[in-house]
Design an enzyme around this catalytic site. Structure first.
Site, PDB file in Angstrom:
ATOM      1  CG  ASN A 181      -1.891  -1.124   1.213  1.00 46.43           C
ATOM      2  OD1 ASN A 181      -2.674  -1.290   0.285  1.00 46.43           O
ATOM      3  ND2 ASN A 181      -1.818  -1.948   2.240  1.00 46.43           N
ATOM      4  CE1 TYR A 182       0.215   4.506   3.689  1.00 43.72           C
ATOM      5  CE2 TYR A 182       0.262   2.262   4.501  1.00 43.72           C
ATOM      6  CZ  TYR A 182      -0.308   3.512   4.479  1.00 43.72           C
ATOM      7  OH  TYR A 182      -1.421   3.771   5.246  1.00 43.72           O
TER       8      TYR A 182
END
EC number: 5.6.2.1
Length: 695
Positions: free
Chosen positions: A653-654
């Site tokens: 996600n990052y």
DNA sequence: TGGTCTACTTAGAACTATAGGA
DNA sequence: TCCTATAGTTCTAAGTAGACCA
């Protein structure tokens, strides 16, 4: 690799996925009816094999600032616009379609931008959706799969020592409860309290006659264990058959068409009833999550797409809508435990999700270019005479430096967790030497515990914010998530607290991986390179506070590793002794069998090592065992380091995947060593990033 | 202006498949 | 070849954030 590979062109050969299968379903239940529905459609598909080939329009998102070198590849694909062959029926009335007896009126949305019928839009070169919220022009899918209805097993629990008859719902609930016997859930008072209340309620006016403590669910628990054992001991053939059945359903429901490309649907099964297991001290844990009926499910498809069949006999969808401004394929409301909407989306590897993902990272990169100015601005706010500004500045500082979440308000009916704006006085400690201690439960009730040295002005502000306040009071009493985001938007278009997290995570990964040169990565073997990468990733996970709970047998595992290392070391020592003897006595032939470790019961030898017969072989064995000791020690170290850290969340996600792709290329590390299959599929758009690229 | 609704992303736990060691 | 530790995948809870409405 372009995003073309992200989606599959619908071709004749791929339609084979839906070829007719031998009907082997026997029992009853929803899956069987779902299977029938799979089969029926497959039959139809064989009949209708028209040739409705249509040219795809340019669907590139003009908002993406950095042009993907491969965008061009996407444009000239041909497609056949039906999941099951070419079954577009423009004139099929939705009411006529199977399972739609209860369907309400059809709605269309997508804002005023949707003025023309879908078919027209597809056939024309419209430019008006460049800035609209249109997410697709054509959408077709097979709806959702419902879990089996409860089938009675008729195993009776005991009440006050005697077997007691339960009705269908009671048995279902009792079985869900029995599933959690022996787990931590059983001992959570709230879980027990919520379940027992709802369970006793099912006895209606007789509920007062029953005392939950007098129920003994052991017979059901035993039954479940037996069933598990039976399942485990199924023949290979049975397992295979079941696997195939599952795959067939998955092939059917996971298939969707969006703007001419075959796309995979994400989670297409409606969540089955069970006992709610909220995270942390959730006040509703143990409550029954109800069964969702088709009448609660809204289907979103194109006006001219065939309406998916409802697999539950005698039931129908709530509504068929044509909302082009959303990405969901189906949605339903589930108010049984808490008011919430659930959605069926395309999978992470779909073009739609990939585009959003790329936009997210591009936004974070925009923040990178502006971060200097933005920091200057909020630092000015820290010294403002306006207390609101001081709070805005301080909160932004914390979000930037500590990657805190924004912290929206929460209701009483949820676990007590906080983010930046919802921090309370008891969550922070102003410590001497301009340090601040944080201790609070964040998302998923994960504990954030950290002591940080901050700038003097931040420290003074924090001190003033807690002045004359008592535990329970808000630290930031003049701002909230929306006013903070409003301020952030004044700094950069589209900037929210979340963007800081993405930016700081990706920036950290890039910075750490850039140290490869000075760490001498070129001289490292693959294993060490991967350790280096994990170390960089670990820094991101720590920054974002991505945690996992320590497994119950963690200590046992580490203990075993230590034991193994010691055994290897002893062996190495003995090898040296014998090598010396050989050298001294000139004896080459030397053989001895040693038991290096025994199992707990003392009966079975785990390692039996023979000493080699010649000096050369002894020397070889020494080198081999040294390597093994090294490997085992590294394994132990990384296990301990990662004890409470989850590395996957930041990867998924990052971390901008392009950072990892470029790093892999540069250091000749196969990308599949860094990303598992599903992430490679999700990040397919990043796979051919240029070597010169950096975040 | 604040509460609610809606849509979407992010998250860890649970489950399942696979690899590697004996 | 079997067993088990680990990696990978799935599931669904829990966030964020914008839109909408009174």
């Amino acid at each position: 690799m372009s995003s073309k590979k992200n989606t599959k062109k619908v071709s004749d050969s791929e339609d084979d996925d839906f070829e007719e299968e031998e009907d082997e379903s026997e029992g009853s239940g929803e899956e069987d009816s779902a299977e029938n529905s799979v089969k029926e459609e497959e039959d139809e598909e064989e009949e209708e094999n028209g040739d409705n080939e249509i040219k795809e329009e340019d669907n590139a998102d003009t908002k993406i600032e950095v042009k993907d070198e491969n965008e061009d590849d996407e444009e000239e694909e041909e497609f056949k616009p039906s999941i099951n062959g070419n079954k577009r029926k423009n004139d099929t009335p939705v009411e006529k379609a199977a399972g739609l007896s209860n369907a309400k009126q059809v709605k269309t949305s997508g804002g005023d931008a949707v003025k023309k019928p879908v078919q027209k839009q597809q056939d024309s070169d419209d430019e008006d959706d460049e800035n609209s919220d249109i997410k697709w022009k054509y959408l077709e899918h097979h709806g959702v799969l419902f879990p089996d209805y409860w089938q009675k097993h008729n195993v009776r629990p005991r009440y006050d020592g005697k077997p007691i008859d339960l009705n269908l719902l009671q048995e279902e609930m009792a079985t869900y409860w029995s599933q959690t016997l022996g787990t931590d859930w059983e001992h959570k008072p709230k879980y027990r309290e919520n379940f027992s209340k709802q369970f006793l309620d099912t006895f209606g006016k007789d509920k007062g006659k029953y005392d939950f403590d007098k129920f003994d669910f052991t017979p059901i628990k035993i039954h479940l264990e037996e069933q598990k054992e039976i399942r485990k001991n199924r023949s290979k053939e049975e397992k295979n058959q079941e696997k195939q059945k599952k795959e067939r359903l998955s092939d059917y429901y996971a298939g969707a068409i969006l703007d001419g490309f075959r796309e995979k649907v994400g989670q297409f099964m409606i969540e089955p009833p069970t006992l709610f297991k909220g995270r942390g001290e959730h006040p509703k844990m143990g409550m029954m999550k109800g069964r969702i009926q088709p009448e609660a499910v809204v289907i979103n498809i194109s006006k001219d797409a065939p309406v998916p069949k409802c697999s539950v006999p005698g039931h129908g969808w709530s509504e068929i809508v044509h909302k082009q401004d959303v990405t969901w394929l189906a949605s339903y409301k589930d108010d049984s435990v808490k008011k919430q909407h659930k959605y069926i989306f395309l999978s992470a590897e779909s073009k739609l999700k990939a585009e959003n993902d790329k936009k997210k990272y591009e936004k974070a990169r925009r923040l990178k270019n502006l971060i200097g100015q933005i920091r200057e601005n909020y630092e000015r706010k820290l010294r403002s005479s306006d207390p609101v500004d001081r709070q805005l500045g301080t909160a932004t500082y914390l979000i930037d430096k500590l990657a805190l979440r924004v912290g929206n308000e929460k209701s009483e009916e949820e676990a007590d967790t906080v983010g930046c704006c919802s921090l309370r006085v008891e969550h922070i400690q102003v410590i001497e030497d301009t340090q601040i201690g944080f201790d609070f439960l964040g998302k998923d009730s994960m504990r954030y515990q950290n002591t940080v040295k901050v700038t003097e002005i931040v420290w003074k502000n924090m001190q003033s914010f807690i002045k004359n306040k008592k535990p329970g009071d808000d630290l930031f009493d003049r701002i909230d998530a929306s006013s903070l985001n409003e301020y952030l938007k004044s700094q950069m278009e589209g900037l929210t607290a979340k963007v800081f997290r993405t930016y700081n995570a990706s920036h950290t990964l890039q910075k750490e991986l850039d140290k490869a040169d000075e760490e001498g990565l070129d001289k490292m073997d693959l294993k060490d390179k991967l350790n280096f990468y994990d170390e960089a990733n670990r820094n991101v996970a720590i920054l974002c506070n991505h945690q996992k709970t320590v497994g119950k047998n963690f200590d046992v595992m580490v203990g075993k590793m230590e034991q193994r290392i010691n055994v290897y070391k002893d062996y190495e020592k003995e090898l040296h002794t014998h090598l010396n003897k050989c050298k001294k006595n000139g004896v080459n032939a030397y053989e001895k069998e040693v038991i290096l470790e025994e199992k707990d019961d003392g009966k079975h030898k785990m390692f039996v090592k023979k000493f080699p017969g010649t000096k050369e072989k002894i020397q070889e064995a020494i080198e081999k065992i040294k390597k093994k000791i090294d490997e085992e020690q590294n394994k132990k170290q990384s296990k301990e380091k990662n004890k409470e850290i989850a590395l996957g969340t930041s990867k998924t996600n990052y971390n901008d995947p392009r950072i990892s792709v470029v790093w892999c290329k540069k250091w000749e590390v196969p990308v599949e060593k860094v990303f598992p299959k599903t992430l490679i599929a999700k990040f397919v758009w990043a796979m051919d990033t240029d070597l010169e690229w950096s975040f």
